[in-house]
Design a protein around this motif. Structure first.
Motif, PDB file in Angstrom:
ATOM      1  N   LYS A  55       0.843  -1.195   0.000  1.00 53.40           N
ATOM      2  CA  LYS A  55       0.000   0.000   0.000  1.00 53.40           C
ATOM      3  C   LYS A  55       0.876   1.242   0.000  1.00 53.40           C
ATOM      4  O   LYS A  55       1.997   1.231   0.490  1.00 53.40           O
ATOM      5  CB  LYS A  55      -0.913  -0.006   1.225  1.00 53.40           C
ATOM      6  N   LYS A  56       0.342   2.307  -0.548  1.00 55.21           N
ATOM      7  CA  LYS A  56       1.086   3.560  -0.653  1.00 55.21           C
ATOM      8  C   LYS A  56       0.432   4.612   0.243  1.00 55.21           C
ATOM      9  O   LYS A  56      -0.776   4.694   0.342  1.00 55.21           O
ATOM     10  CB  LYS A  56       1.109   4.050  -2.086  1.00 55.21           C
ATOM     11  N   SER A  57       1.271   5.409   0.862  1.00 60.84           N
ATOM     12  CA  SER A  57       0.794   6.499   1.694  1.00 60.84           C
ATOM     13  C   SER A  57       0.528   7.715   0.811  1.00 60.84           C
ATOM     14  O   SER A  57       1.356   8.078  -0.025  1.00 60.84           O
ATOM     15  CB  SER A  57       1.847   6.841   2.745  1.00 60.84           C
ATOM     16  N   ILE A  58      -0.654   8.312   0.985  1.00 66.17           N
ATOM     17  CA  ILE A  58      -0.997   9.514   0.214  1.00 66.17           C
ATOM     18  C   ILE A  58      -1.562  10.557   1.174  1.00 66.17           C
ATOM     19  O   ILE A  58      -1.878  10.267   2.320  1.00 66.17           O
ATOM     20  CB  ILE A  58      -2.035   9.225  -0.895  1.00 66.17           C
TER      21      ILE A  58
END
Length: 90
Positions: A55-58
């Protein structure tokens, strides 16, 4: 009175003197190379340890009431929000 001692702000961790620096040795000489590497490594996850589909942090701006409603559902609210967004894509 001419006191040449260093000012000590913390009795448990006094300021080093020239003699202290002269006696100092590198961490690997005292503890071994493996321990020294562990002490000197940068914090965070090791390079290459993340999955390719991690997962990517945004940064996402949402209305306060939306965030509070999701938080009110208890622990795991972010994962549930992720699942709801995934369902909305269908």
């Amino acid at each position: 009175m001419n006191d040449q001692r260093p000012v000590v702000f913390d009795d448990d961790n006094p300021e080093w003197t020239r003699d202290d620096f002269a006696r100092a040795r590198p961490a690997d000489a005292v503890h071994g190379a493996a321990i020294a590497q562990a002490l000197l490594r940068k914090p965070g996850r090791p390079i290459g340890s993340t999955k390719t589909n991690a997962k990517k942090s945004i940064s996402l701006r949402l209305d306060p009431d939306v965030i509070e409603r999701w938080r009110a559902t208890g622990p795991g609210w972010q994962a549930r929000m992720n699942d709801a967004l995934r369902l909305a894509l269908r």
